[in-house]
Design a protein around this motif. Structure first.
Motif, PDB file in Angstrom:
ATOM      1  N   GLU A 196      -9.392   6.439   8.244  1.00 53.02           N
ATOM      2  CA  GLU A 196     -10.081   6.501   6.952  1.00 53.02           C
ATOM      3  C   GLU A 196      -9.254   7.194   5.870  1.00 53.02           C
ATOM      4  OE1 GLU A 196     -14.762   6.528   7.868  1.00 53.02           O
ATOM      5  OE2 GLU A 196     -13.785   8.413   8.400  1.00 53.02           O
ATOM      6  N   GLU A 197      -7.944   7.028   5.905  1.00 56.21           N
ATOM      7  CA  GLU A 197      -7.067   7.667   4.921  1.00 56.21           C
ATOM      8  C   GLU A 197      -6.868   6.813   3.673  1.00 56.21           C
ATOM      9  OE1 GLU A 197      -3.499   9.481   6.583  1.00 56.21           O
ATOM     10  OE2 GLU A 197      -4.468   9.455   8.558  1.00 56.21           O
ATOM     11  N   LEU A 198      -7.120   5.512   3.799  1.00 57.49           N
ATOM     12  CA  LEU A 198      -7.020   4.605   2.649  1.00 57.49           C
ATOM     13  C   LEU A 198      -8.382   4.030   2.284  1.00 57.49           C
ATOM     14  CD1 LEU A 198      -5.105   3.280   0.626  1.00 57.49           C
ATOM     15  CD2 LEU A 198      -4.788   1.403   2.262  1.00 57.49           C
ATOM     16  N   THR A 209      -9.308   9.016  -0.027  1.00 60.67           N
ATOM     17  CA  THR A 209     -10.543   9.442   0.624  1.00 60.67           C
ATOM     18  C   THR A 209     -10.422  10.933   0.933  1.00 60.67           C
ATOM     19  OG1 THR A 209      -9.892   9.159   2.943  1.00 60.67           O
ATOM     20  CG2 THR A 209     -10.619   7.181   1.766  1.00 60.67           C
ATOM     21  N   THR A 210     -11.459  11.507   1.486  1.00 61.16           N
ATOM     22  CA  THR A 210     -11.408  12.919   1.870  1.00 61.16           C
ATOM     23  C   THR A 210     -10.481  13.150   3.058  1.00 61.16           C
ATOM     24  OG1 THR A 210     -13.374  12.574   3.245  1.00 61.16           O
ATOM     25  CG2 THR A 210     -13.729  13.404   1.013  1.00 61.16           C
ATOM     26  N   SER A 211     -10.059  12.069   3.726  1.00 58.40           N
ATOM     27  CA  SER A 211      -9.176  12.195   4.890  1.00 58.40           C
ATOM     28  C   SER A 211      -7.700  12.020   4.543  1.00 58.40           C
ATOM     29  CB  SER A 211      -9.576  11.161   5.955  1.00 58.40           C
ATOM     30  OG  SER A 211     -10.889  11.375   6.411  1.00 58.40           O
ATOM     31  N   THR A 212      -7.397  11.640   3.310  1.00 58.81           N
ATOM     32  CA  THR A 212      -5.999  11.442   2.910  1.00 58.81           C
ATOM     33  C   THR A 212      -5.268  12.775   2.846  1.00 58.81           C
ATOM     34  OG1 THR A 212      -6.750   9.623   1.495  1.00 58.81           O
ATOM     35  CG2 THR A 212      -4.482  10.352   1.227  1.00 58.81           C
ATOM     36  N   GLN A 257     -14.376   4.082   6.719  1.00 59.03           N
ATOM     37  CA  GLN A 257     -14.883   3.250   7.818  1.00 59.03           C
ATOM     38  C   GLN A 257     -13.804   2.385   8.468  1.00 59.03           C
ATOM     39  OE1 GLN A 257     -18.503   1.076   6.911  1.00 59.03           O
ATOM     40  NE2 GLN A 257     -19.195   2.656   5.479  1.00 59.03           N
ATOM     41  N   PHE A 258     -12.554   2.491   7.999  1.00 63.44           N
ATOM     42  CA  PHE A 258     -11.472   1.707   8.589  1.00 63.44           C
ATOM     43  C   PHE A 258     -10.381   2.626   9.144  1.00 63.44           C
ATOM     44  CE2 PHE A 258     -13.414  -1.349   5.741  1.00 63.44           C
ATOM     45  CZ  PHE A 258     -13.411  -2.506   6.503  1.00 63.44           C
ATOM     46  N   MET A 259      -9.728   2.168  10.187  1.00 60.85           N
ATOM     47  CA  MET A 259      -8.589   2.894  10.731  1.00 60.85           C
ATOM     48  C   MET A 259      -7.537   1.894  11.188  1.00 60.85           C
ATOM     49  SD  MET A 259      -9.913   4.233  14.492  1.00 60.85           S
ATOM     50  CE  MET A 259      -8.267   4.805  14.999  1.00 60.85           C
ATOM     51  N   SER A 260      -6.331   2.395  11.420  1.00 64.28           N
ATOM     52  CA  SER A 260      -5.251   1.536  11.887  1.00 64.28           C
ATOM     53  C   SER A 260      -4.347   2.324  12.818  1.00 64.28           C
ATOM     54  CB  SER A 260      -4.436   0.991  10.702  1.00 64.28           C
ATOM     55  OG  SER A 260      -3.870   2.047   9.948  1.00 64.28           O
ATOM     56  N   ASN A 263       0.845  -1.187   0.000  1.00 63.00           N
ATOM     57  CA  ASN A 263       0.000   0.000   0.000  1.00 63.00           C
ATOM     58  C   ASN A 263       0.885   1.242   0.000  1.00 63.00           C
ATOM     59  OD1 ASN A 263      -2.691  -1.001   0.060  1.00 63.00           O
ATOM     60  ND2 ASN A 263      -2.463  -1.539   2.211  1.00 63.00           N
ATOM     61  N   PRO A 264       0.394   2.368  -0.494  1.00 66.12           N
ATOM     62  CA  PRO A 264       1.163   3.608  -0.425  1.00 66.12           C
ATOM     63  C   PRO A 264       1.495   3.926   1.033  1.00 66.12           C
ATOM     64  CG  PRO A 264      -0.721   3.869  -1.874  1.00 66.12           C
ATOM     65  CD  PRO A 264      -0.907   2.555  -1.175  1.00 66.12           C
ATOM     66  N   PHE A 265       2.733   4.221   1.318  1.00 62.03           N
ATOM     67  CA  PHE A 265       3.156   4.403   2.705  1.00 62.03           C
ATOM     68  C   PHE A 265       2.374   5.512   3.396  1.00 62.03           C
ATOM     69  CE2 PHE A 265       5.700   7.792   0.805  1.00 62.03           C
ATOM     70  CZ  PHE A 265       5.669   8.774   1.778  1.00 62.03           C
ATOM     71  N   TYR A 266       2.022   6.558   2.647  1.00 63.16           N
ATOM     72  CA  TYR A 266       1.456   7.755   3.257  1.00 63.16           C
ATOM     73  C   TYR A 266       0.000   7.590   3.681  1.00 63.16           C
ATOM     74  CZ  TYR A 266      -0.269   8.377  -1.537  1.00 63.16           C
ATOM     75  OH  TYR A 266      -0.869   8.189  -2.765  1.00 63.16           O
ATOM     76  N   ALA A 267      -0.687   6.551   3.185  1.00 59.28           N
ATOM     77  CA  ALA A 267      -2.107   6.373   3.491  1.00 59.28           C
ATOM     78  C   ALA A 267      -2.342   5.310   4.558  1.00 59.28           C
ATOM     79  CB  ALA A 267      -2.877   6.016   2.222  1.00 59.28           C
ATOM     80  N   THR A 268      -1.269   4.815   5.179  1.00 63.36           N
ATOM     81  CA  THR A 268      -1.391   3.773   6.200  1.00 63.36           C
ATOM     82  C   THR A 268      -0.603   4.163   7.440  1.00 63.36           C
ATOM     83  OG1 THR A 268       0.575   2.528   5.524  1.00 63.36           O
ATOM     84  CG2 THR A 268      -1.492   2.034   4.368  1.00 63.36           C
TER      85      THR A 268
END
Length: 262
Positions: free
Chosen positions: A193-195, A166-169, A198-201, A133-138
């Motif tokens: 919710e950056e990638l 997403t709108t949060s990226t 409804q999900f976060m990490s 995955n793109p490093f910046y969105a995780t």
């Protein structure tokens, strides 16, 4: 079409193998030729060779990975003693949080997932071993980059084209630098919710003996499950990262590749 070079056949064959993933496990001949920007005749010749060596299976006008890939994958996974040694820590983390846990490292501009333990709470989130995955969105990628040396971090940011998944990226270097400063202060990265919506990490850094960041440990799940327990989960991640750091430091390797290819 691609310009032909002495090693183009090998390169094209490897690129074909790399095109198979969970999102698209099967390809038609025309799809492979178009995706690799090669002629149909070239694609057919390469696929025929791969099929003869059982790297590719041809069924119902489509191609998929064969048993030779599985054999090499099993050899690779079994040989990574350092990853096997992390299993108890990941299992403990999933037991505490109920969420799936991951070990990841930075590979170019992407974060590469090396190990995963499924949590008690199953969610439809694709985060399998080998996924990038793109490093910046995780959070996994962000926490690694946040703890990189300043010059390396800035060079990576300047070379990256940010896509707003997403709108949060976040989409600017300035935004990421402010975020990275906060990550270093907190000791964890939190991606909301950056990638995926409804999900976060949440992720924490893993360091080598030279105190250089080499990987990350993270959990991921639904926002509604993680956000109410964010502080407790962040503490569990930092504790897990510290234990894995102590474990990994006995290898004395200087880089992620040294450690995970040992």
């Amino acid at each position: 079409m691609k310009a032909r070079t002495r090693n183009s056949s090998l390169t094209n064959a490897l690129q074909i193998l790399k095109s198979f993933n969970l999102e698209q496990p099967e390809w038609s001949l025309r799809e492979i030729a178009a995706n690799q920007n090669i002629s149909i005749s070239t694609a057919h010749r390469l696929l025929k060779t791969l099929e003869e060596e059982n790297f590719i299976i041809h069924e119902k006008q489509h191609y998929k990975l064969g048993t030779s890939i599985l054999r090499f994958t099993n050899i690779f996974i079994d040989d990574l003693d350092v990853l096997k040694g992390m299993t108890p820590y990941l299992k403990s983390l999933t037991k505490k949080t109920g969420q799936s846990a991951h070990i990841a490292m930075l590979s170019g501009k992407e974060v590469l997932y090396l190990k995963k333990e499924d949590g008690l709470i199953q969610v439809p989130l694709k985060s399998h071993i080998g996924r990038r995955n793109p490093f910046y969105a995780t959070s996994s990628g962000q926490v690694i980059v946040a703890f990189m040396p300043d010059d390396q971090r800035l060079a990576l940011l300047q070379q990256t084209q940010f896509i707003d998944f997403t709108t949060s990226t976040l989409t600017t270097i300035e935004q990421y630098e402010r975020s990275f400063q906060q990550i270093r202060q907190q000791g964890v990265a939190i991606s909301r919710e950056e990638l995926h919506m409804q999900f976060m990490s949440i992720a924490a850094p893993i360091f080598n003996k030279q105190n250089e960041v080499v990987a990350s440990v993270s959990i991921a799940g639904k926002v509604k499950a993680l956000q109410p327990n964010e502080k407790a989960f962040a503490l569990s991640l930092k504790q897990t990262a510290e234990m894995i750091t102590q474990f990994i430091q006995k290898y004395g390797a200087g880089s992620p590749n040294d450690i995970f290819n040992k």
